[in-house]
Design an enzyme around this catalytic site. Structure first.
Site, short mmCIF file in Angstrom:
data_model
loop_
_atom_site.label_atom_id
_atom_site.label_comp_id
_atom_site.label_asym_id
_atom_site.label_seq_id
_atom_site.Cartn_x
_atom_site.Cartn_y
_atom_site.Cartn_z
N GLU A 115 9.30 59.47 130.12
CA GLU A 115 8.98 58.02 128.73
C GLU A 115 10.67 57.82 128.29
OE1 GLU A 115 6.46 60.31 126.55
OE2 GLU A 115 6.07 60.75 128.07
N LYS A 117 12.99 57.21 125.45
CA LYS A 117 12.77 58.15 124.16
C LYS A 117 12.65 57.03 122.68
CE LYS A 117 15.05 61.64 121.47
NZ LYS A 117 15.63 61.37 120.38
N ASP A 119 13.48 55.29 119.64
CA ASP A 119 14.78 55.91 118.57
C ASP A 119 13.81 55.05 117.10
OD1 ASP A 119 16.71 56.72 117.32
OD2 ASP A 119 18.22 54.75 117.97
N TYR A 228 2.67 59.47 121.61
CA TYR A 228 3.00 60.63 122.87
C TYR A 228 2.55 61.52 123.26
CZ TYR A 228 6.87 61.25 119.73
OH TYR A 228 7.88 61.46 118.55
N LYS A 316 19.82 61.33 127.38
CA LYS A 316 20.50 60.37 126.29
C LYS A 316 21.46 59.15 126.74
CE LYS A 316 20.29 60.41 122.30
NZ LYS A 316 20.63 61.48 120.76
N CYS A 411 43.63 25.39 109.24
CA CYS A 411 43.95 26.40 110.35
C CYS A 411 44.76 27.41 111.18
CB CYS A 411 43.83 25.21 111.96
SG CYS A 411 44.56 25.90 113.37
N CYS A 414 47.57 25.37 113.63
CA CYS A 414 48.36 24.27 113.80
C CYS A 414 48.04 23.55 112.35
CB CYS A 414 47.29 23.01 114.52
SG CYS A 414 45.88 22.83 114.08
N CYS A 429 38.31 23.54 112.75
CA CYS A 429 39.72 22.43 113.53
C CYS A 429 39.40 21.40 114.57
CB CYS A 429 40.88 23.79 114.22
SG CYS A 429 42.44 22.26 114.15
N CYS A 434 45.50 21.17 118.64
CA CYS A 434 45.68 22.14 118.55
C CYS A 434 46.08 23.45 119.46
CB CYS A 434 44.15 22.79 117.29
SG CYS A 434 44.47 24.10 117.37
S1 IVH Z 1 8.23 64.19 123.09
C1 IVH Z 1 8.52 68.62 121.88
N1 IVH Z 1 8.79 61.87 123.58
O1 IVH Z 1 12.03 62.34 120.31
C2 IVH Z 1 8.67 68.24 121.71
N2 IVH Z 1 9.32 62.44 121.91
O2 IVH Z 1 14.66 63.62 119.66
C3 IVH Z 1 8.10 66.52 121.98
N3 IVH Z 1 10.90 60.86 120.68
O3 IVH Z 1 11.27 64.59 117.40
C4 IVH Z 1 8.64 65.17 121.87
N4 IVH Z 1 10.13 59.26 121.88
O4 IVH Z 1 9.92 62.12 117.11
C5 IVH Z 1 8.79 63.14 122.86
N5 IVH Z 1 8.14 59.51 124.55
C6 IVH Z 1 8.99 60.86 123.72
C7 IVH Z 1 9.68 60.53 122.47
C8 IVH Z 1 9.96 61.22 121.29
C9 IVH Z 1 10.74 60.10 120.90
C10 IVH Z 1 11.35 61.32 120.04
C11 IVH Z 1 11.20 62.65 119.10
C12 IVH Z 1 11.13 63.62 119.02
C13 IVH Z 1 12.26 63.45 118.30
C14 IVH Z 1 13.79 64.25 119.25
#
Ligand code: IVH
Length: 670
Positions: A115, A117, A119, A228, A316, A411, A414, A429, A434
């Site tokens: 999935e 991740k 932020d 999730y 990452k 400028c 020039c 300018c 120029c």
């Molecule tokens: S599963 C056992 N799924 O990333 C951990 N975490 O760096 C269960 N996060 O604390 C987390 N997207 O806040 C999971 N699709 C995703 C996520 C996700 C972001 C975050 C979550 C976790 C942190 C870990």
């Protein structure tokens, strides 16, 4: 039936309808009624609850905002620790992780799920008897902060689960609170307009908004959530993550639909690459992918360490941001005279590329970010765009900073006084001669999609302009070998090659020439449109703004700009000099706006391997078709190249025909 009984029945109907519309809007992204219709139902409910206070309820859609400001957040112990994830940064490390888990499971090849991740900020939501009763932040993983009142204001957090889906009596779900990128930009614009400090990034904005003691402040922020995870999922009747991700939406909880079941490391890598390619197109920040065992029974076998599970890993994305120091702030003068401030940086590596300068866009942006020489700054490089300074890391209170940067009044190249045109933010300018402007226009003129003069690089053009060999683009066609040989780094061979490519570029086409001239507002596609409609430069030079506006795809701004450009005597002189020096282009047979693709609109997504998007657009236009930037029901074809974006999903949703590169090439006869 008493009046109150009737009111009660109506209130219940309204609540059910509003929750369902909320669900369709926020979770399914498929609203069934307009915002105005929703508002009308909502007002009816507010009105009834006002007249019959006994009917008020904390899970009513009207009760999202209401709690008074708190003086502190209460501590909430999590019944199961909220774990964090270990990270990997390469395919090798990913392969190691997968091998390790496989051994833990006794050498079986388990099903995986990957999935994005997100932020954001992780939170936990507790539902009892289908009602949202408590929400908390992650905190230290064991104990979080009670942010129930704030989470209640988040529209995509249902106050009640959908009873028709029979959710468990008690369920604890976890997910990520985020602010979308579009919403983030709007929020920051509003804040700047109101004189409040802008947030550095969507994550900070989400965290700052959720951790507000006054829920009315949170309610005014565009927070969103993706769930999730379910605590003790097996007790809720779930056995795999993909089943979980399919079930949560039925309960009314929003999930990220971009998950992918994976059978092997190769599948995971493919998903990773796919997401790296698409991350700029997503409406939210993702900093990697999370790879998890799909089966909960296998997760139990793999087990966990104190702070992180053994069955999941975060892979990452390459970092797009880095921190470095501003050595100096320079200003650059572009082809149109626009002056752009640029930060000269202590070189730093950002996602594998060394960055030593970053755009500060314009004066207003520079003032807003208040970047100063000597500051530590966050720089960001995303996709192919020029790196930019995101924000200044302010030193500790009391520490000294350099003076605020003042844009020059004249400028730097020039010495002409810089001017502002009308309402424009940028200073320009005004000097057509120029050296910086001349240099930039020559580089543009020589570009691959313009006159395509091979070997004419920045260093050479700089010297040519400096020594007065070239004062405008037509002078390129009068250069001699003797002149070139006086330049640094130019030997016989180089001079000969350069003269040959200059000579070759004399035979060109009208669309190329129009693009190469660098007419303000005229890119490749517009150049093709203008050429196709006018047929000849002579005709184009005497078209009125009204006639120009009659060309499909040419708006009022472009037509005004084109007409203004051709009304200058300098333009006529330049064209004459180009012709005198042997530049030729055949007239275009007019009426290609009637062609096999007449009446058809194309939208492009993803990268084509054989041509640029501009070239592909020009090919469509040349055959009578039109191009658009977004997919609507009026779009006839979506051309999907490599790593297509959300436009492809949209096309599928709307039933628009999708062409791959091969089919497109066949259609335009390439
Ligand atoms: S599963 C056992 N799924 O990333 C951990 N975490 O760096 C269960 N996060 O604390 C987390 N997207 O806040 C999971 N699709 C995703 C996520 C996700 C972001 C975050 C979550 C976790 C942190 C870990």
């Amino acid at each position: 039936m008493t009046e109150e009984d009737r009111a009660r029945a109506r209130v219940e109907d309204l609540r059910r309808a509003l929750s369902e519309h909320n669900y369709r809007y926020y979770v399914l992204d498929r609203p069934a009624i307009s915002d105005a219709e929703y508002d009308a139902l909502f007002r009816d409910l507010v009105d009834l609850e006002g007249r019959f206070p006994d009917l008020q309820a904390s899970d009513s859609p009207t009760a999202r905002v209401g709690a008074a400001p708190a003086s502190a957040f209460k501590a909430v112990p999590h019944e199961m620790p909220m774990l964090s994830l270990d990270n990997v940064f390469s395919d090798e490390e990913l392969t190691e992780f997968v091998g390790r888990v496989r051994r833990l499971l006794g050498d079986v090849e388990p099903p995986w799920i990957a999935e994005p991740k997100l932020d954001g900020l992780s939170v936990e939501l507790v539902y009892e008897d289908g009602v949202f009763v408590r929400g908390s932040t992650r905190g230290d993983g064991m104990v979080g902060e009670d942010v129930t009142a704030n989470l209640r204001t988040v529209r995509s957090v249902p106050l009640r689960l959908r009873p028709e889906a029979n959710p468990p009596l008690r369920v604890v779900v976890r997910g990520e609170v985020i602010i979308g990128r579009g919403a983030f930009r709007r929020l920051n614009d509003e804040r700047t307009a109101a004189g409040e400090p802008a947030f550095a990034n969507p994550r900070n904005a989400a965290a700052g908004s959720l951790r507000q003691l006054d829920p009315t402040v949170t309610a005014s922020r565009p927070l969103d959530i993706f769930l999730y995870d379910v605590v003790k999922a097996e007790a809720a009747g779930l056995t795999t993550q993909h089943q979980l991700l399919e079930t949560l939406p039925q309960w009314g909880l929003k999930v990220n639909p971009l998950f992918r079941p994976c059978g092997s490391v190769d599948d995971i890598r493919a998903f990773f690459r796919d997401m790296v390619g698409r991350r700029d197109e997503l409406d939210y920040d993702a900093d990697g992918i999370v790879v998890k065992l799909d089966r909960f029974a296998q997760r139990a076998v793999a087990g966990q360490r104190s702070r992180s599970p053994r069955w999941a890993i975060a892979y990452k994305f390459p970092a797009q941001e880095a921190i470095t120091m501003v050595r100096d702030i320079a200003v650059y003068v572009g082809r149109t005279g626009a002056v752009t401030p640029v930060a000269l940086l202590e070189p730093v590596s950002v996602s594998g590329v060394v960055v030593s300068r970053a755009s500060l866009h314009n004066e207003e942006e520079l003032r807003r970010k208040d970047v100063r020489v000597g500051d530590r700054v966050v720089v960001r490089r995303a996709g192919e765009v020029i790196p930019e300074v995101v924000t200044v890391i302010l030193p500790d209170e009391g520490a000294l900073r350099g003076p605020a940067f003042a844009m020059p009044e004249t400028c730097p190249m020039c010495g002409f006084g810089l001017v502002r045109r009308g309402e424009e933010v940028v200073r320009r300018c005004p000097n057509e001669s120029c050296p910086s402007r001349v240099q930039e226009s020559i580089l543009h003129f020589a570009g691959r999609n313009a006159m395509d003069i091979d070997g004419l690089g920045v260093r050479l053009v700089e010297q040519m302009v400096e020594r007065g060999l070239v004062r405008d683009v037509s002078d390129l066609y009068a250069l001699t070998a003797e002149q070139l040989l006086t330049l640094e780094l130019v030997g016989d061979k180089k001079a000969e090659n350069l003269l040959r490519s200059i000579a070759l570029s004399r035979q060109t086409t009208l669309p190329r020439l129009l693009f190469a001239l660098g007419i303000p507002q005229v890119g490749e596609v517009t150049a093709a449109l203008l050429a196709a409609e006018a047929g000849s430069l002579e005709r184009l030079m005497c078209m009125t703004p009204e006639e120009l506006q009659g060309i499909p795809g040419v708006g009022p701004e472009v037509s005004a700009s084109v007409a203004a450009y051709f009304s200058l005597s300098a333009t006529a002189e330049l064209v004459r000099r180009l012709k005198d020096r042997g530049v030729t282009w055949p007239d275009v047979i007019t009426k290609p706006l009637e062609g096999p693709l007449s009446g058809k609109t194309f939208v492009f997504t993803g990268a084509l391997s054989a041509m640029s998007r501009e070239q592909a657009g020009a090919a469509v236009v040349a055959l009578g078709g039109a191009t658009g930037s977004s997919v609507t029901s009026k779009t006839d074809y979506v051309v999907a190249g490599a790593d297509p974006g959300s436009k492809l999903d949209k096309a599928r949703k709307l039933g628009v025909s999708v062409l791959d590169e091969e089919a497109f090439m066949a259609l335009v006869g390439h």
